[in-house]
Design an enzyme around this catalytic site. Structure first.
Site, mmCIF file in Angstrom:
data_model
loop_
_atom_site.group_PDB
_atom_site.id
_atom_site.type_symbol
_atom_site.label_atom_id
_atom_site.label_comp_id
_atom_site.label_asym_id
_atom_site.label_seq_id
_atom_site.Cartn_x
_atom_site.Cartn_y
_atom_site.Cartn_z
ATOM 1 N N ASP A 9 0.872 -1.153 0.000
ATOM 2 C CA ASP A 9 0.000 0.000 0.000
ATOM 3 C C ASP A 9 0.925 1.223 0.000
ATOM 4 O O ASP A 9 2.081 1.118 0.415
ATOM 5 C CB ASP A 9 -0.843 -0.065 1.283
ATOM 6 N N ASP A 11 -0.088 5.070 0.803
ATOM 7 C CA ASP A 11 -0.371 6.044 1.861
ATOM 8 C C ASP A 11 -0.421 5.354 3.228
ATOM 9 O O ASP A 11 -1.275 4.488 3.443
ATOM 10 C CB ASP A 11 -1.722 6.700 1.531
ATOM 11 N N GLY A 46 -7.316 4.020 2.842
ATOM 12 C CA GLY A 46 -7.465 3.014 1.792
ATOM 13 C C GLY A 46 -8.760 3.112 1.002
ATOM 14 O O GLY A 46 -8.969 2.374 0.047
ATOM 15 N N ARG A 49 -11.536 8.328 -3.071
ATOM 16 C CA ARG A 49 -11.850 9.738 -2.818
ATOM 17 C C ARG A 49 -13.360 9.964 -2.666
ATOM 18 O O ARG A 49 -13.811 10.598 -1.709
ATOM 19 C CB ARG A 49 -11.313 10.568 -3.992
ATOM 20 N N SER A 116 -5.011 5.244 -4.456
ATOM 21 C CA SER A 116 -4.828 6.647 -4.853
ATOM 22 C C SER A 116 -4.615 6.844 -6.348
ATOM 23 O O SER A 116 -3.847 6.121 -6.982
ATOM 24 C CB SER A 116 -3.637 7.249 -4.112
ATOM 25 N N ASN A 118 -3.273 9.537 -7.236
ATOM 26 C CA ASN A 118 -2.077 10.384 -7.222
ATOM 27 C C ASN A 118 -0.798 9.577 -6.991
ATOM 28 O O ASN A 118 0.261 10.153 -6.709
ATOM 29 C CB ASN A 118 -2.213 11.453 -6.126
ATOM 30 N N ASP A 170 -1.799 -0.448 5.968
ATOM 31 C CA ASP A 170 -2.028 0.298 7.217
ATOM 32 C C ASP A 170 -3.527 0.487 7.473
ATOM 33 O O ASP A 170 -3.893 1.124 8.460
ATOM 34 C CB ASP A 170 -1.384 1.694 7.146
#
Ligand code: B16
Ligand code: MG
Length: 211
Positions: A9, A11, A46, A49, A116, A118, A170
């Protein structure tokens, strides 16, 4: 070796963009007069958006149209991308970098499995733009975690079966996604609350001993 590939993962595992997500959502929530705190923020880990926005709007008394929601998500993303401009290679910890190098030296395939959109911007900002063998992220999936799609695609991209890949997460939603996809998982932080994580880690460096 126990695994042939590791799917990370992004972020909250490779880097700590979670604090920028929090700041960007907080700015939007404050503008809209909606209560938002760290505990609600943990539910966004996770999660895509738009789904994150829906969680934030649970505390709003108003019914917003889809158009308004799209504009809110875009507004948050603009704030977030502005914050990402502060990131440099110094935001990649020595622990993460040296552990990644150790895992690579062991011959493991290394991939990203992030919700993400991004992801590529963030990886290049922290100096890992060309590091991973494959990237599966929010741009190549239709269902976000806890659906296993992002990890299943990552496994396909590296040409391995889920049983031969370890997912590092996480987020509880990420551990759930790993379980549903037939992957073993290593949990960090909040993810350790999930009862089905295969391993619970105290730090990223412990990965080097596991595989
Ligand atoms: P974006 P991960 C997730 O990244 C974040 O944890 C989550 O908070 C965010 O909403 C999601 O990415 C989408 O991000 O708005 O940049 O497309 O933990 O899956 O790497
Ligand atoms: Mg995460």
């Amino acid at each position: 070796m126990k695994y042939r590939a590791i799917i990370f993962d992004l972020d909250g595992v490779i880097c700590f963009t979670d604090r920028y997500h929090y700041q960007a959502w907080k700015k939007l929530a404050d503008r809209l007069g909606i209560y938002f705190d760290e505990e609600i923020n943990n539910r966004l880990r996770g999660v895509s958006r738009m789904e994150s926005l829906e969680i934030i709007l649970e505390r709003s008394g108003k019914n917003y149209s889809q158009e308004e929601k799209n504009a809110f998500a875009e507004e948050k993303n603009e704030t977030y991308r502005e914050l990402l401009k502060q990131m440099t290679a110094e935001d990649l910890s020595d622990e993460v970098k040296s552990t990644l190098d150790t895992l690579r030296a062991k011959g493991l395939k290394l991939a990203i499995g992030s919700s993400s959109k991004n992801t590529r911007t963030i990886l290049s900002r922290i100096g890992l733009g060309d590091f991973f063998d494959e990237i599966s992220d929010g741009t190549n999936i239709t269902n976000s975690k806890p659906d296993p799609e992002v990890f299943i695609k990552a496994a396909q991209f590296v040409g391995e079966e889920p049983k031969d890949c370890l997912v590092v997460e996480d987020a509880e939603a990420g551990i759930e996604a790993a379980c549903r996809g037939g992957f073993d998982s290593a949990a960090l932080g909040e993810a350790k609350r999930h009862p089905n994580a295969t391993y619970c880690l105290n730090g990223f460096a412990e990965l080097a001993e596991l595989v």
